[in-house]
Design a protein around this motif. Structure first.
Motif, mmCIF file in Angstrom:
data_model
loop_
_atom_site.group_PDB
_atom_site.id
_atom_site.type_symbol
_atom_site.label_atom_id
_atom_site.label_comp_id
_atom_site.label_asym_id
_atom_site.label_seq_id
_atom_site.Cartn_x
_atom_site.Cartn_y
_atom_site.Cartn_z
ATOM 1 N N THR A 168 32.868 33.603 45.360
ATOM 2 C CA THR A 168 33.979 32.942 44.688
ATOM 3 C C THR A 168 33.466 32.306 43.402
ATOM 4 O O THR A 168 32.448 31.618 43.422
ATOM 5 C CB THR A 168 34.585 31.831 45.567
ATOM 6 O OG1 THR A 168 34.834 32.331 46.870
ATOM 7 C CG2 THR A 168 35.878 31.293 44.971
ATOM 8 N N ARG A 181 41.777 40.227 35.045
ATOM 9 C CA ARG A 181 40.320 40.239 34.871
ATOM 10 C C ARG A 181 39.609 39.583 36.043
ATOM 11 O O ARG A 181 38.448 39.907 36.334
ATOM 12 C CB ARG A 181 39.957 39.534 33.565
ATOM 13 C CG ARG A 181 38.465 39.317 33.359
ATOM 14 C CD ARG A 181 38.157 38.776 31.980
ATOM 15 N NE ARG A 181 38.408 39.783 30.968
ATOM 16 C CZ ARG A 181 37.567 40.766 30.665
ATOM 17 N NH1 ARG A 181 36.411 40.876 31.300
ATOM 18 N NH2 ARG A 181 37.869 41.654 29.740
ATOM 19 N N ARG A 182 40.249 38.658 36.714
ATOM 20 C CA ARG A 182 39.631 37.903 37.810
ATOM 21 C C ARG A 182 39.958 38.522 39.170
ATOM 22 O O ARG A 182 40.251 37.829 40.126
ATOM 23 C CB ARG A 182 40.081 36.439 37.773
ATOM 24 C CG ARG A 182 39.854 35.738 36.446
ATOM 25 C CD ARG A 182 38.400 35.742 36.025
ATOM 26 N NE ARG A 182 38.201 35.158 34.694
ATOM 27 C CZ ARG A 182 37.223 35.511 33.864
ATOM 28 N NH1 ARG A 182 36.334 36.417 34.217
ATOM 29 N NH2 ARG A 182 37.125 34.948 32.685
ATOM 30 N N ASN A 183 39.917 39.841 39.230
ATOM 31 C CA ASN A 183 40.266 40.540 40.467
ATOM 32 C C ASN A 183 41.684 40.192 40.893
ATOM 33 O O ASN A 183 41.992 40.073 42.073
ATOM 34 C CB ASN A 183 39.271 40.219 41.589
ATOM 35 C CG ASN A 183 39.286 41.243 42.703
ATOM 36 O OD1 ASN A 183 39.678 42.390 42.517
ATOM 37 N ND2 ASN A 183 38.867 40.828 43.892
ATOM 38 N N GLY A 185 43.110 37.367 40.407
ATOM 39 C CA GLY A 185 43.103 36.018 40.964
ATOM 40 C C GLY A 185 44.054 35.103 40.225
ATOM 41 O O GLY A 185 44.454 35.372 39.087
ATOM 42 N N SER A 201 41.037 29.453 36.543
ATOM 43 C CA SER A 201 41.345 30.567 37.432
ATOM 44 C C SER A 201 40.267 30.676 38.504
ATOM 45 O O SER A 201 39.186 30.108 38.377
ATOM 46 C CB SER A 201 41.407 31.872 36.633
ATOM 47 O OG SER A 201 40.117 32.197 36.109
ATOM 48 N N GLN A 255 38.270 33.613 40.967
ATOM 49 C CA GLN A 255 37.989 35.003 41.291
ATOM 50 C C GLN A 255 37.284 35.055 42.643
ATOM 51 O O GLN A 255 36.383 34.253 42.918
ATOM 52 C CB GLN A 255 37.105 35.632 40.213
ATOM 53 C CG GLN A 255 36.885 37.121 40.373
ATOM 54 C CD GLN A 255 36.331 37.754 39.104
ATOM 55 O OE1 GLN A 255 36.157 37.087 38.091
ATOM 56 N NE2 GLN A 255 36.073 39.046 39.147
ATOM 57 N N TYR A 256 37.715 36.012 43.466
ATOM 58 C CA TYR A 256 37.242 36.077 44.856
ATOM 59 C C TYR A 256 37.268 37.534 45.275
ATOM 60 O O TYR A 256 38.183 38.290 44.916
ATOM 61 C CB TYR A 256 38.169 35.214 45.717
ATOM 62 C CG TYR A 256 38.063 35.340 47.211
ATOM 63 C CD1 TYR A 256 36.888 35.030 47.888
ATOM 64 C CD2 TYR A 256 39.163 35.728 47.971
ATOM 65 C CE1 TYR A 256 36.812 35.114 49.271
ATOM 66 C CE2 TYR A 256 39.096 35.809 49.354
ATOM 67 C CZ TYR A 256 37.921 35.507 49.994
ATOM 68 O OH TYR A 256 37.853 35.590 51.366
ATOM 69 N N TRP A 259 40.667 39.132 46.952
ATOM 70 C CA TRP A 259 42.037 39.172 46.420
ATOM 71 C C TRP A 259 42.634 40.568 46.469
ATOM 72 O O TRP A 259 43.843 40.734 46.593
ATOM 73 C CB TRP A 259 42.056 38.686 44.978
ATOM 74 C CG TRP A 259 41.751 37.245 44.708
ATOM 75 C CD1 TRP A 259 41.123 36.746 43.611
ATOM 76 C CD2 TRP A 259 42.075 36.095 45.511
ATOM 77 N NE1 TRP A 259 41.026 35.371 43.683
ATOM 78 C CE2 TRP A 259 41.601 34.951 44.841
ATOM 79 C CE3 TRP A 259 42.715 35.926 46.739
ATOM 80 C CZ2 TRP A 259 41.744 33.662 45.344
ATOM 81 C CZ3 TRP A 259 42.853 34.641 47.247
ATOM 82 C CH2 TRP A 259 42.383 33.540 46.563
ATOM 83 N N ASP A 270 31.138 36.537 33.460
ATOM 84 C CA ASP A 270 32.042 37.446 34.169
ATOM 85 C C ASP A 270 31.295 38.259 35.222
ATOM 86 O O ASP A 270 30.089 38.477 35.127
ATOM 87 C CB ASP A 270 32.691 38.420 33.178
ATOM 88 C CG ASP A 270 33.470 37.703 32.100
ATOM 89 O OD1 ASP A 270 34.306 36.868 32.444
ATOM 90 O OD2 ASP A 270 33.214 37.981 30.910
ATOM 91 N N TRP A 271 32.042 38.725 36.217
ATOM 92 C CA TRP A 271 31.500 39.686 37.160
ATOM 93 C C TRP A 271 31.326 41.019 36.438
ATOM 94 O O TRP A 271 32.220 41.493 35.731
ATOM 95 C CB TRP A 271 32.425 39.850 38.350
ATOM 96 C CG TRP A 271 32.484 38.626 39.239
ATOM 97 C CD1 TRP A 271 31.898 37.419 39.015
ATOM 98 C CD2 TRP A 271 33.177 38.521 40.477
ATOM 99 N NE1 TRP A 271 32.181 36.548 40.041
ATOM 100 C CE2 TRP A 271 32.968 37.200 40.957
ATOM 101 C CE3 TRP A 271 33.952 39.387 41.229
ATOM 102 C CZ2 TRP A 271 33.513 36.749 42.158
ATOM 103 C CZ3 TRP A 271 34.505 38.940 42.432
ATOM 104 C CH2 TRP A 271 34.274 37.628 42.884
ATOM 105 N N TYR A 319 33.872 45.813 40.957
ATOM 106 C CA TYR A 319 32.803 45.109 40.257
ATOM 107 C C TYR A 319 31.469 45.550 40.839
ATOM 108 O O TYR A 319 31.388 46.027 41.974
ATOM 109 C CB TYR A 319 32.966 43.588 40.394
ATOM 110 C CG TYR A 319 34.301 43.096 39.896
ATOM 111 C CD1 TYR A 319 34.512 42.848 38.543
ATOM 112 C CD2 TYR A 319 35.368 42.927 40.774
ATOM 113 C CE1 TYR A 319 35.752 42.436 38.077
ATOM 114 C CE2 TYR A 319 36.613 42.514 40.319
ATOM 115 C CZ TYR A 319 36.803 42.281 38.964
ATOM 116 O OH TYR A 319 38.030 41.880 38.508
#
Length: 971
Positions: free
Chosen positions: A380, A445-447, A449, A462, A464-465, A468, A550-551, A565
């Motif tokens: 996360t 962009r954040r999966n 999220g 935001s 990201q996990y 999601w 970023d991932w 990712y």
């Protein structure tokens, strides 16, 4: 207006909801008890079946479902889950989906807003779309079984009390969202927000008061280095090619924050506005039951233990597996027990399932067994985003590398059950503003999220996990029910993406193995051997792209990978097969040692190809005890037995006490020495302190209740048993120590932080003990002064730091005795000063809480159990802070009900892997049924409370031998 409990009572007076099947099972159980051996056959038509399905039920209410094919068995499984656990299933799907207010009323609106924002249901729909046809048919068969029950049988009593006359039909997505919720609770990290808020506060206050707030956080309070150094795979770095790098030679790059004082000493200061916004969000989720326990370090976070012993060390020559997953101890229990048999595949699998899902998640088939502990991999990240807004002030785009990227909108409508208006099924729409939850802002962009906070104009946070999007953990468990060997088991791991588990494996061929499961994302900056801007992943990160936080987009897809990712390849995740030591063990500890130097970013991937990062927040104490006990057993030269495994699962010795009591004894020696400072010497002359020290010196660190009515390992679960003198002595010592621990933490960590204005940002339970332990172990070098420059042993007039330390330790002991004799503890000890009265079970208690939180559903005062005493809710049970037989509470507890616990072993199993198949025993804390009036509501609970077990039935033949009821479901 009739009170909620009154409505329940009215429902029971006109109880028409005891289903015929439950009544029959009750009678059959009674008949079996009195020696009746015959099995009564019953028949139920179930549309959609291709042939008959037999359900054998033993006298504990545990079914074996045997049919010719998987779809038939799964359809009956859905029916039986609905029969036994419908309210629990409905509650879970609504909680996960954000529709709980439609059941429980407007009080649950906060849950719905937060869970809709986080979007587990969105992920469940994405998962459904990604299933193949066979898996969709499997999921639909389960839903069809649930819905047949809903259409033809009355609802459980809870619905009548809530004035609901119907439950919505079940869908396959409901099962998937329950799976998402359970994985989310085990892997999603709100601690990053807490870390960021606390660090920002420490930095700000430090700038004003004159200490180093960054070092206060990272070195004095939020310590990553564990108290104990036991790991699961000690040689993992060498065998895998991971490269540990000393801090002085760290290649992390400019701005990484690596200094001699701390690897994170140069972390930049955090924007106070962002910190304040995150603090508000954190306060909100703490009020949401589903999320609150994840956000609070209360000592009751999800965990687990397991260990596997090779046959070379066992009496029989066959491997052992022992496992106890730690989850909330609710009523009904989180698991249900069952045995599934699919004849056309020659397949049988037995163990525990989550009601609402069509599988056995932890168990044994005819050839293998498996267990799991939470692996605290960091999956996360939170990002500070720059956003563009429209004329209404709503964010429309994030800005990444200078380019706008669209934000997606999810529009939400919320409804609530009007419980108190006297009308059945009275559901109305609630008014929720666009900026308060009616729109979910989703960042692709954040999966995909969500935005969880908006600190100010042009700003957003935001999250990201890995969970999601679409993930297929249920497919892993389905494959394991068929697995015949180690290769089959490993192959199915590719579908296990989110949930972050350590899996233990054992088979009838003599193998034991460990595999970490779950996708671990690769961060762009870490892959470039830097920590962008000196900001580690366990703090709020930069979303602009400038720091490389970023991932990394997928470049090297792993087998079966669904996460878009880059993730660590399987061979870099912790694992071990048939280790030379002959055993494996894990208790949520650091599995391979990435945190033993205090820097989880201090290793490089093989070939120096990026920083090797797994996580940062492990729990070392249970593993410390488990590993010590196993080493001692092996060193004895005596072959191990299943009884040894049971005894280890029942171990309640406090390792934290073993690590800290020597400092109390040493302080007392100093106080009693000639020429001791009067402020210290007074404690040596104190009769109460003298007695307490003597008790602690003689203590074996175990924590029995010390009560006849208490539940301790090995006791008769159905009759009070007077404790022995040794048990009483250990019980009193456990009480004195546990109250002392809280006083010592309050007099050092809490007092120091409060004195500089940080009383609102005290560390959580585990962090507080780790910080306190570090003060003791680092004293020869630091003399009680933190890396921040703050002194933690503050005693006016003390001639030197050592005297101040000893004075604080003994003053805390005196304070503990005063507290135990105080009015606060009067319900337990009647203000007595006789230490023999201080039985641990009077404080260490548990209430098994129903989702509605009222009697008679809570146990006690339902299910045949009563509260211990007036003002002392719950039943007394041995255990304590971070013991193997998990029963933890806050390390700083200081009230009569502060030592209660609510999480622990949701299942215990021990298994011997014989060539003919697993021979196992298992227990859960409750029973098969969630219906209060069923004899199977709490029928396993008394055994669970004393660490007793029931045989685990695997296969149809074994089930037929023990059945007292046979029901045949037909087309």
């Amino acid at each position: 207006m009739v009170p909620l409990e009154g409505r329940f009572n009215n429902v029971y007076k006109a109880e028409t909801m005891i289903k015929r099947k439950h009544a029959l099972s009750w009678l059959l159980a009674a008949a079996a008890f009195f020696g009746l051996q015959s099995v009564v056959a019953d028949s139920i038509p179930l549309p959609g079946l291709s042939g008959p399905v037999s359900v054998y039920t033993d006298m504990e209410g545990i079914p074996t479902i045997a049919g010719d094919n998987e779809l038939d068995v799964t359809r009956v499984q859905g029916f039986l889950h609905a029969r036994d656990r419908l309210f629990q299933m409905d509650f879970l799907r609504r909680a996960a989906s954000g529709t709980l207010a439609e059941m429980l009323g407007e009080a649950a609106l906060s849950n719905d807003i937060q869970l809709r924002t986080l979007g587990l249901r969105r992920g469940a729909w994405a998962t459904w779309a990604g299933l193949d046809n066979a898996e969709k048919a499997w999921m639909k068969a389960y839903a069809d079984g649930v819905n047949f029950y809903l259409q033809n049988f009355p609802l459980p009593p809870e619905y009548g009390a809530l004035q609901l006359t119907a439950a919505e039909p079940w869908s396959p997505v409901d099962s998937l969202v329950i799976g998402k919720l359970l994985a989310f609770q085990l892997s999603f990290d709100t601690g990053i927000v807490d870390n960021t808020v606390r660090l920002a506060t420490y930095q700000g206050v430090g700038n004003v008061v004159g200490f180093d707030g960054t070092l206060l956080f990272f070195e004095d309070i939020f310590r990553i280095r564990p108290e104990d150094d036991r790991v699961t795979v000690p040689d993992f770095f060498q065998s895998t090619g991971i490269i540990p790098v000393p801090a002085a030679q760290s290649p992390q790059g400019q701005g990484s924050g690596v200094t001699a004082a701390s690897p994170f000493a140069n972390v930049p200061e955090i924007d106070p506005a962002v910190s304040a916004s995150l603090a508000g969000w954190l306060d909100t989720i703490r009020e949401v039951p589903i999320l609150g326990q994840m956000a609070a370090d209360s000592g009751e976070r999800a965990g687990s233990n397991w260990w596997g012993i090779s046959g070379e060390h066992t009496e029989s020559g066959f491997p052992f597996l022992a496992h106890d997953p730690h989850l909330g101890l609710d009523m009904p229990p989180v698991f249900t027990k069952e045995n599934l048999v699919i004849r056309d595949e020659g397949r049988a699998v037995s163990g525990v399932a989550f009601p609402g899902t069509p599988l056995v998640v932890l168990g044994c088939n005819l050839r293998i067994c498996w267990g799991a502990t939470v692996n605290r991999n960091d999956v996360t990240d939170y990002f500070q985003e720059t956003v563009l807004v429209n004329n209404f002030g709503l964010p429309t785009h994030t800005v990444h590398n200078g380019q706008p990227e669209p934000i997606l909108y999810g529009f939400q409508s919320y409804f609530a059950n009007n419980i108190d208006d006297g009308e059945p099924d009275s559901i109305s729409r609630l008014n929720v503003g666009y900026d308060a939850g009616a729109i979910t802002f989703i960042i692709p962009r954040r999966n995909f999220g969500p935005v969880v906070a908006q600190p100010g104009p042009g700003q957003a946070v935001s999250v990201q996990y890995t969970g999601w999007g679409p993930t297929f953990e249920l497919s892993t468990f389905r494959a394991w029910s068929r697995a015949e060997n180690l290769e089959d088991f490993q192959a199915a791991l590719s579908d296990f993406v989110v949930g972050s588990q350590n899996f233990l494996y054992a088979d009838v061929e003599g193998n034991i193995a460990y595999f970490a499961g779950g996708a671990v994302p690769v961060r762009t900056d870490l892959q470039n051997n830097t920590v962008g801007g000196g900001i580690p992943p366990f703090l709020l990160r930069d979303g602009s792209g400038a720091l490389g936080h970023d991932w990394l987009p997928v470049q090297n897809p792993q087998p079966g990978q669904y996460v878009p990712y880059e993730i660590l390849p399987f061979n870099e995740l912790p694992h071990s097969i048939n280790p030379a030591s002959g055993y494996l063990a894990n208790g949520n500890n650091d599995p391979v040692g990435v945190t033993l130097d205090g820097n989880p970013l201090g290793q490089l991937r093989p070939g120096a190809n990026g920083i090797y990062y797994l996580g940062y927040g492990y729990a070392p104490l249970r593993m410390g005890r488990i590993d010590r006990e196993i080493e001692d057993m092996l060193a004895s030269g005596e072959p191990l037995t299943i009884d040894d495994m049971k005894a280890l699962q029942a171990n309640t010795q406090m390792l934290d006490a073993e690590l800290t009591v020597p400092y109390i004894l040493e302080a007392f020696e100093h106080a009693a020495s000639e020429g001791a400072w009067p402020g210290l010497a007074q404690f040596a002359a104190d009769p109460g302190v003298q007695e307490a020290v003597a008790r602690l010196a003689a203590w074996d660190f175990s924590s029995p209740t010390g009560l006849a009515e208490g539940f301790d390992p090995g006791k008769d679960p159905f009759a009070p048993t007077e404790p022995s003198e040794a048990e009483i002595a250990a019980s009193v010592a456990a009480t004195v120590y546990s109250v002392w621990r809280g006083q010592a933490i309050r007099n050092t960590i809490d007092a120091t932080l409060s004195a500089v204005g940080l009383s609102g940002q005290l560390p959580g339970s585990a962090e507080a003990f780790r910080a306190f332990h570090n003060l003791l172990t680092s004293f020869p070098e630091r003399q009680g002064v933190g890396a921040s420059g703050l002194p933690f042993f503050n005693v006016e007039g003390a001639p030197d730091p050592a005297t101040a330390r000893d004075t604080v330790l003994l003053a805390s002991l005196r304070g503990a005795l005063d507290l135990l004799a105080s009015e606060e503890f009067a319900p337990a000890f009647g203000e007595s000063t006789d230490m023999n009265d201080y039985r641990w079970g009077r404080l260490h208690r548990i209430v098994f809480r129903h989702p509605l939180g009222v009697s008679p559903f809570n146990v006690p005062n339902g299910g045949g159990f009563s509260d211990l005493d007036e003002g002392l809710p719950g039943v007394a049970r041995g255990g304590g802070f971070e013991v193997v037989d998990a029963s933890g509470h806050s390390s700083r507890a200081a009230s009569v009900n502060g030592f209660m616990f609510g999480a622990g072993a949701a299942r215990r199993v021990v298994a011997e892997m014989t060539p003919e198949g697993p021979v196992a025993e298992e227990i859960i804390p409750g029973g098969r049924s969630g219906i209060l009036v069923s004899p199977f509501y709490t029928n396993q609970l008394r055994r669970w409370l004393v660490n007793d077990y029931l045989p685990l039935t695997v296969g149809e033949e074994a089930a037929a031998d023990t059945a007292i009821d046979l029901t045949v479901f037909g087309p």
